[in-house]
Design a protein around this motif. Sequence first.
Motif, mmCIF file in Angstrom:
data_model
loop_
_atom_site.group_PDB
_atom_site.id
_atom_site.type_symbol
_atom_site.label_atom_id
_atom_site.label_comp_id
_atom_site.label_asym_id
_atom_site.label_seq_id
_atom_site.Cartn_x
_atom_site.Cartn_y
_atom_site.Cartn_z
ATOM 1 N N ASP B 448 0.833 -1.200 0.000
ATOM 2 C CA ASP B 448 0.000 0.000 0.000
ATOM 3 C C ASP B 448 0.870 1.253 0.000
ATOM 4 O O ASP B 448 1.750 1.408 0.838
ATOM 5 N N ARG B 450 0.175 4.058 0.942
ATOM 6 C CA ARG B 450 0.056 4.832 2.172
ATOM 7 C C ARG B 450 0.933 4.284 3.300
ATOM 8 O O ARG B 450 1.257 4.989 4.238
ATOM 9 N N LEU B 451 1.314 3.000 3.165
ATOM 10 C CA LEU B 451 2.249 2.444 4.139
ATOM 11 C C LEU B 451 3.602 3.140 3.989
ATOM 12 O O LEU B 451 4.264 3.471 4.963
ATOM 13 N N ALA B 454 3.124 6.573 5.390
ATOM 14 C CA ALA B 454 3.114 6.568 6.856
ATOM 15 C C ALA B 454 4.546 6.584 7.377
ATOM 16 O O ALA B 454 4.866 7.319 8.317
ATOM 17 N N HIS B 552 6.612 -13.293 12.352
ATOM 18 C CA HIS B 552 5.840 -12.217 11.710
ATOM 19 C C HIS B 552 5.707 -12.453 10.228
ATOM 20 O O HIS B 552 4.675 -12.205 9.643
ATOM 21 N N ARG B 555 2.868 -14.544 9.304
ATOM 22 C CA ARG B 555 1.547 -13.930 9.332
ATOM 23 C C ARG B 555 1.344 -12.982 8.169
ATOM 24 O O ARG B 555 0.238 -12.564 7.902
ATOM 25 N N THR B 556 2.433 -12.600 7.536
ATOM 26 C CA THR B 556 2.300 -11.694 6.412
ATOM 27 C C THR B 556 1.952 -12.486 5.171
ATOM 28 O O THR B 556 2.666 -13.405 4.815
ATOM 29 N N PRO B 565 -4.504 -10.338 7.721
ATOM 30 C CA PRO B 565 -5.239 -11.228 8.610
ATOM 31 C C PRO B 565 -6.061 -10.454 9.624
ATOM 32 O O PRO B 565 -7.007 -10.981 10.190
ATOM 33 N N ALA B 566 -5.720 -9.195 9.843
ATOM 34 C CA ALA B 566 -6.448 -8.394 10.820
ATOM 35 C C ALA B 566 -7.924 -8.306 10.479
ATOM 36 O O ALA B 566 -8.760 -8.069 11.338
ATOM 37 N N ALA B 569 -10.416 -9.861 12.676
ATOM 38 C CA ALA B 569 -10.834 -9.285 13.941
ATOM 39 C C ALA B 569 -12.208 -8.655 13.749
ATOM 40 O O ALA B 569 -12.505 -8.107 12.696
ATOM 41 N N ASP B 571 -14.005 -5.965 14.609
ATOM 42 C CA ASP B 571 -14.381 -4.610 14.212
ATOM 43 C C ASP B 571 -13.314 -3.951 13.344
ATOM 44 O O ASP B 571 -13.166 -2.752 13.323
ATOM 45 N N ALA B 572 -12.555 -4.755 12.642
ATOM 46 C CA ALA B 572 -11.493 -4.179 11.822
ATOM 47 C C ALA B 572 -11.974 -3.982 10.396
ATOM 48 O O ALA B 572 -11.407 -4.507 9.457
ATOM 49 N N ALA B 574 -11.560 -1.709 8.631
ATOM 50 C CA ALA B 574 -10.535 -0.998 7.871
ATOM 51 C C ALA B 574 -9.725 -1.937 6.993
ATOM 52 O O ALA B 574 -9.304 -1.583 5.913
ATOM 53 N N ARG B 578 -10.017 -5.020 -0.325
ATOM 54 C CA ARG B 578 -10.213 -3.811 -1.110
ATOM 55 C C ARG B 578 -9.756 -4.092 -2.524
ATOM 56 O O ARG B 578 -8.974 -4.992 -2.761
#
Lengths: 341, 592
Positions: B448, B450-451, B454, B552, B555-556, B565-566, B569, B571-572, B574, B578
Motif C-alpha cells: 500500500d 500509504r504504508l 506513513a 511475523h 503472518r504476512t 489477517p487483521a 478481527a 471490528d477491523a 478498515a 479492497r
Amino acid sequence: MSGPLLRIEAATVRFGARTALDAVTLEVAAHETVCVLGPSGSGKSTLLRAVAGLQPLDAGRVLLDGADQAGVPPHRRGVGLMFQDHQLFPQRDVGGNVAFGPRMHKVPRGRREERTAELLDMVGLPGAGARAVATLSGGEQQRVALARALAPEPRLLMLDEPLGQLDRSLRDRLVVELRRLFDRLGTTVLAVTHDQSEAFALADRVVVMRDGRIEQAGTPLEVWRRPASEFVARFLGFDNIAEADVSGAVAETAWGRLAVPDAGPQGRRRVLVRPTGVRLDGGAGLPCEVAARGFRGGHVVLRLRPERGPWLDAECGLRDAPDVGERVTVSFDPEDVVVLP
Amino acid sequence: MERPRPLAARLRPLAVGLGLTALPLAFFAAFFAYPVAAIVGRGLRQGGRWQWGRIGDVLGDPSVRHVLWFTCWQAAASTALTLAVALPGAYVFARLDFPGRRLLRAVVTVPFVLPTVVAGSAFLALLGRGGLTDTLFGARLDTSVWAILIAHVFFNYAVVVRTVGGLWAQLDPRQEEAARVLGAGRFAAWRRVTLPALAPSVAAAGVMVFLFTFTSFGVVQILGGPTRATLEVEIYRETAEIFDLPAAAVLTLLQLAAVVAILAVHARTLRRRESALRLVDAAGTAHRPRGGERALLAAVLAVVAVLIVLPLAVLAARSLDGPHGYGFAFYRALGSVGDDSTFLVPPLQAIGNSLRYAAAATGIALLIGGLAAAALTRRAGRVMRGFDALLMLPLGTSAVTVGFGFLISLDKPPLDLRDSWLLVPLAQALVGVPFVVRVMLPVLRAVDQRLREAAAVLGASPLRVWREVELPLVARAVGIAAGFAFAVSLGEFGATVFIARPDSPTLPVAVARLLGRPGEMNYGQAMALSTILMVVCAACLLILEVPLSSPHAARTPAVPGPQTPAAKAPDAGAAGPRPLAAEPAEPAGRAR
C-alpha cells in the motif's frame, strides 16, 4: 514564537480537470485543535496530505512555524499523520510500530523503549508491545496508530478520519479520550472527519469544506448556531429549510409567519428552523401529520408533513411522542430560527 | 496567486526514475541489444553495405516458410492443448483442499524450470526407442508431432496452474454466492461472475504459453527429428551447423518481430487484467471436494501422474538402469574423464560449475530485476510499459543468437569479456531478469502506497522507507525470485552452449554433449546427469514453497494488500478486502 504554528496560504491542488483544493487559506495556532468537516470528496484529506508534503501543491504555500515548506520532503517536516485505516506496519509488532518514528529520529534505544511503554500506557494498551499487529481489533489498531503518530513528538498532529471505521459506542468513548489526551499533552491537532458530532466533540475550531473550498470556519458553537449557508446547514443535518421574505424581525414562509432574531439579513432569503425549535404545543399553529418517527437515544425525531410548505423534522421527549398518522399542530421557537445569509 | 511548483520538487521523481532505470537499461544495452545487433549486422552487412535483399531471399525460401508455418501451428496447438489440460488443474489446485496439495503444486512446477534438454531426454526415454510406450504398446511417438505437443504441455502446465489458479484462489467466493442468492444457478453464477474475472488471466497465461512454445528449442531439437523445426531450432542450425549467418540474421529479426507482437498482446491482456477485483486471502477459499469434484480431483491427479511424474520417474529409472543391472554405475562414471575426448574434465565437475555460474547469475538478475521492478512500481505510463516489455524481450529472443552474439561482440575493449568467467552468468542473468521482475512487481505494487507515506511522515527518508517497509514485506518475493532466477540459470542451455569454456561445462551443456555421443554409457550418463540437474532444480523449488519460519513473516501474506489477517478481527472493517490491481504473484516466464 508568535504567529500560527501552521499557515496554509491559498493552497491549490488539481487532479486533471478537478480542483481538489481551491485556494484554501487556514491557520492553526499552537495547542489548538482544528477539525475540518466535509462530505467525502470535499478535499479534506488532500489538505492533510498537502501539509504532510505527500501531495505537491499546484499553487499556494504551506508554512510551519513561519517557514515555507516548499521542497521539504515529508520526513523532514516534523508533522505526524494518522491515516484513515491506520496503516500499521504488518511485519512489525506493536512496539516496533510505535518505536518506528523515534528510531528514524535516532533516539537512543533506552529512551525509545521508555517512550514506547509510556505511550502504550497512555493509549490504554499497557504491555502490548510484543503483540502482533494482526491480532489487534480495530479499536486497538486505532490506539496503536495514535501512539505511533505521537511517538516522534510532532509539532503538528494530523488525523484523517481518526474514528471513521469504528462502531458508534467505541467512537463516542474514544472521542472523549482523545480530547482529554490532547488537552493534557498540549498537542496541536488538525483533524478531518465527515462526522459532525465527532468534529464538535473534538475541536476548538471547526472548518466546513465543500468542493475544495472553505465554506465556514468558527467555533463549534458558532457553526452550530449560525450555519453560514444552506450547504452547511444541511450537512449538519438540518433539513427544515424554506424560502422566506424577511423584513425586520418577521419572516414570511410557506409554513406561516415566523419570528426571527432581528438585525439579521433582510429580503428574499432562506430560513432554517432547528428541529429543537419545532414545538408540538397543540395551539393554533401549523397543522401537520406525523409521517414517521425514529428514536435517538433520549429523544424522538419526528418526520412531519405540514399542510403547506416543505416537510419538517421535530424533536420531542420520549414520553409525549405522538404515533405515526396522528395529527399535531406545531409552532416555531424564534431562538431556533436562523436566517441563512 | 499562481506559482509554479519548485523545479527541484518536480525533477526529483524524474531523477529517481532515471536513477533506477539507468542500470537495467545499460545492462540490456550492453548484454542484449549490442550482441544481438552485432550478430544481425554480421549477417546482413557485407562489403560495408547492408544486404537487405537477403531478407526477401530468405523469406521467399519455401523451406523457411515451412518452418514458419510449423512454428506457428505447433505453438497454437500446444497452447490450446495446455489450456484444455491445465485449466481443470488450476481449479483443483486453487479451490480444492486435499492432502499433499502443496507438495503436488511444487511438483507440477518442476518442469517449468527444468532445462529443456532434460525434458527432451525424459520424453525420449518415455516415448522413444526402447521407451515405456514402445515396450508396452509397440508405439513410438518420438517421431510424431504428438511428442512435441505433449512435452510442451508438460512444460507449461504450471504456467496455467499458477497464473490462473493464483487469481482463482484469491477471488472472493462471496461474489459467486451473491450471484446465487440473486437467482443464478451454479453454472450461470460461474459463467457470469467467475469466468469474466478469470478471462484476462486465462488470456495472459495463453499468450505466455504461446510465446514459450513459439520459441521452443530444446524440445523440438531433441524430439522434432530432421523434418520438424521451429524458428529457434532453424536459427541454431543456420548458425552452428550450416554457418549461414545472413539467413540466421533474417530469422532472428523475424522471430524478434513475432515476439514483440506477442508481447504487445500480452501487455494488453495484462492491462485489462489490472481492473479492480475483490481479492481475499487464498488460504480461506479452498474447500474439501464434494460430489462431482471428487471425480475432477481424481482426473487431475491422474493427468499429473501420467504427464508430469511419469516422465521424471522414467528419467530417474533410466539413469539407474546400468549395463550390469540396476545400480549407480552411470553416476560413478560421471566422476572420471572417460576414454573418448568428450570431456576435458570429469562431468561431475559440471555440478560445481553450474552452481557457481547460477549463483552469480542470480545475484546479477536480482540487482538488475530488483531495480527495474522498483522503477516500474514508482512510475507508470507508456514509456514504462515499453521498458517492462523490453525486459521481457530476452525470453523470446533466440538464445543461440544471444550466445553467439556474446562471442562476436564482447571480445574487444571496452567490453572484452572473452577470458572472463562472468560471460556465462551475464548471459544467464538475461533470462533471469524477466522472472525477477514478474515475481517482484505484483508484490511491490501490492504494498500500500500509504504504508510508504506513513513511514515517510514518521521521519523515514526514501531509502529508509525502502529498507524498513518494502524490503521486509517483499522479502519472501525476493526469495522466490532468487530461486526462479537460480533455477532458470541452472537450466539455461541455448546461450551457455556457445560461451561456456570447454574445460568448464555446465550441467545442461554436459548432458547435451553426452546425448550427442553414441553408446549406452554416454546415454546412461546423460540420464544420470539429467537426474542430478532435476533434483537440484526441484530442491530449489521445494525450498521456495516452504513458508518462512519467522513468526511475523508467517503472518504476512505472500501478497500483502489483498487482505491482512487483521480483517478477521471483529471490528477491523478498515482491513477488509479492497480492490487491487490484480496480478497474481507468479512469474510468467520460463527458460528455454
